[in-house]
Scaffold this active site. Structure first.
Site, mmCIF file in Angstrom:
data_model
loop_
_atom_site.group_PDB
_atom_site.id
_atom_site.type_symbol
_atom_site.label_atom_id
_atom_site.label_comp_id
_atom_site.label_asym_id
_atom_site.label_seq_id
_atom_site.Cartn_x
_atom_site.Cartn_y
_atom_site.Cartn_z
ATOM 1 N N SER A 82 -64.007 35.553 1.847
ATOM 2 C CA SER A 82 -64.881 36.004 0.768
ATOM 3 C C SER A 82 -65.098 34.848 -0.195
ATOM 4 O O SER A 82 -65.599 33.799 0.205
ATOM 5 C CB SER A 82 -64.274 37.232 0.075
ATOM 6 N N HIS B 132 -68.010 37.752 3.274
ATOM 7 C CA HIS B 132 -68.693 38.643 2.329
ATOM 8 C C HIS B 132 -69.931 37.951 1.768
ATOM 9 O O HIS B 132 -69.832 36.928 1.093
ATOM 10 C CB HIS B 132 -67.762 39.018 1.173
ATOM 11 N N ASP C 105 -59.582 43.477 1.357
ATOM 12 C CA ASP C 105 -60.262 43.627 2.644
ATOM 13 C C ASP C 105 -59.546 42.806 3.711
ATOM 14 O O ASP C 105 -59.273 41.620 3.524
ATOM 15 C CB ASP C 105 -61.721 43.184 2.528
#
Length: 351
Positions: A165, A192, A289
């Protein structure tokens, strides 16, 4: 209070952004600037903790300003980017220069309120996540060689999954180009990103500097060995196998952990296809995540790697996976390519 600097060449846009940020009770806009030159000067003078900056400005644009700020006063910068191809290229270049994140900018002032929640959340998250800009800049300096492997497994079904991310694009540039072109596995990358051209441009950049083929994943395409597939921004990626053919499914579902694509969503299907023939890596990023998904890979006797805290831009996602007991090995990012190759050797050669 989170001291924030707002940089945009439009006075109306500066006012709108300022009003949105100051609607939060923990954010204070301590100054504004109408071009990159003023941004550099005000950064040195006002010492903001987060900067929100446009790319396209007169005198000095946002990219030049990011570069200058990183040399003198490296702090978290969120860039505004348009949804155009040019905008996505500029956004990724800003990330390479040291910016931490970006937001897609609405086309008109009347649409700006739509990003208020995202903007406030990102400013708040950057401030609270112990973002390490120096580590991000150090990533760019390291140039490693391709790590070659010794394998003989033409019929084995091997899969590699990488989740990342905040700070991910620069981290991926330290890993994908160092994997060999004859890697006997398919690679799936979940970074992401918002919907738009961003992931296709990231794939093009990685493809240009790697032995592996790197591409943005397409719905229903057949998975090939020696190819790295990046999940499109704003969509989940699943891996499905039927009649001995593995294909990618791109799904416009609901966000998980407030993100889409989500590492955990991809892992659900990935682990069913690859099981103990999998290697999974969690890189830099905020949030949790990947933690629950990597636990499933671990329980299926797949191999799992987390990026070490001292080489992470943001240690949130790796930390969550480590604390969940989902990680076999913690490595500095510069050692992860070799760790991947050695783990694939073991799974390939049955050692």
């Amino acid at each position: 209070m989170i001291k924030t600097l707002v940089v945009d060449d439009s006075a109306l846009m500066r006012r709108a952004i300022r009003d949105m940020l100051e609607s939060a009770d923990d954010i204070e806009v301590i100054g504004t600037a109408k071009n990159g030159k003023e941004a550099v000067e005000n950064t040195n003078k006002l010492k903001p903790e987060v900067i929100v900056m446009d790319v396209n400005m007169p005198i000095m644009d946002g990219l030049a300003a990011v570069k200058a700020i990183m040399k003198t006063t490296p702090i978290p910068i969120i860039m505004f980017s348009s949804l155009t191809k040019k905008g996505s290229i500029e956004a990724l270049e800003a990330l390479r220069l040291g910016a931490i994140d970006f937001i897609t900018k609405p086309s008109g002032l009347q649409e700006i309120s739509k990003i208020e929640n995202e903007l406030v959340t990102k400013v708040r998250n950057l401030y609270n996540s112990n973002v390490n800009i120096i580590r991000l800049l150090n990533l760019k300096k390291f140039k490693g060689e391709v790590i070659n492997g010794n394998w003989n497994c033409p019929d084995q079904n091997l899969g590699i999954l990488i989740g990342s991310s905040t700070g991910g694009p620069s981290s991926l540039e330290q890993i994908i180009p160092r994997l060999p072109g004859d890697l006997p596995a398919s690679v799936f990358i979940v970074q992401h990103m918002p919907e738009g051209n961003f992931c296709s441009q990231l794939a093009a950049r990685l493809d240009a500097i790697s032995e592996l083929e790197v591409k943005e994943a397409e719905n229903n395409e057949k998975v090939k060995i020696g190819v790295a597939y990046i999940a499109p921004g704003g969509y989940h990626m699943e891996i499905r196998k039927a009649l001995d053919v593995t294909r990618i499914k791109i799904i416009k579902g609901k966000p998980m952990h407030a993100v889409m694509p989500s590492v955990d969503v991809t892992v659900e299907s990935f682990v069913k296809v690859y099981g103990n023939n999998s290697v999974a890596i969690i890189l830099t990023g905020m949030g949790v995540d990947g933690a629950s998904g990597f636990k499933k890979i671990n329980e299926s006797n797949g191999a799992t790697i987390a990026c070490s805290e001292d080489t992470c831009v943001v240690f949130g996602m790796p930390k969550a996976a480590i604390e969940a007991g989902a990680i076999d090995v913690v490595k500095p990012i510069f050692e992860i390519p070799e760790q991947i190759v050695r783990m694939i050797e073991v799974k390939c050669n049955g050692n």
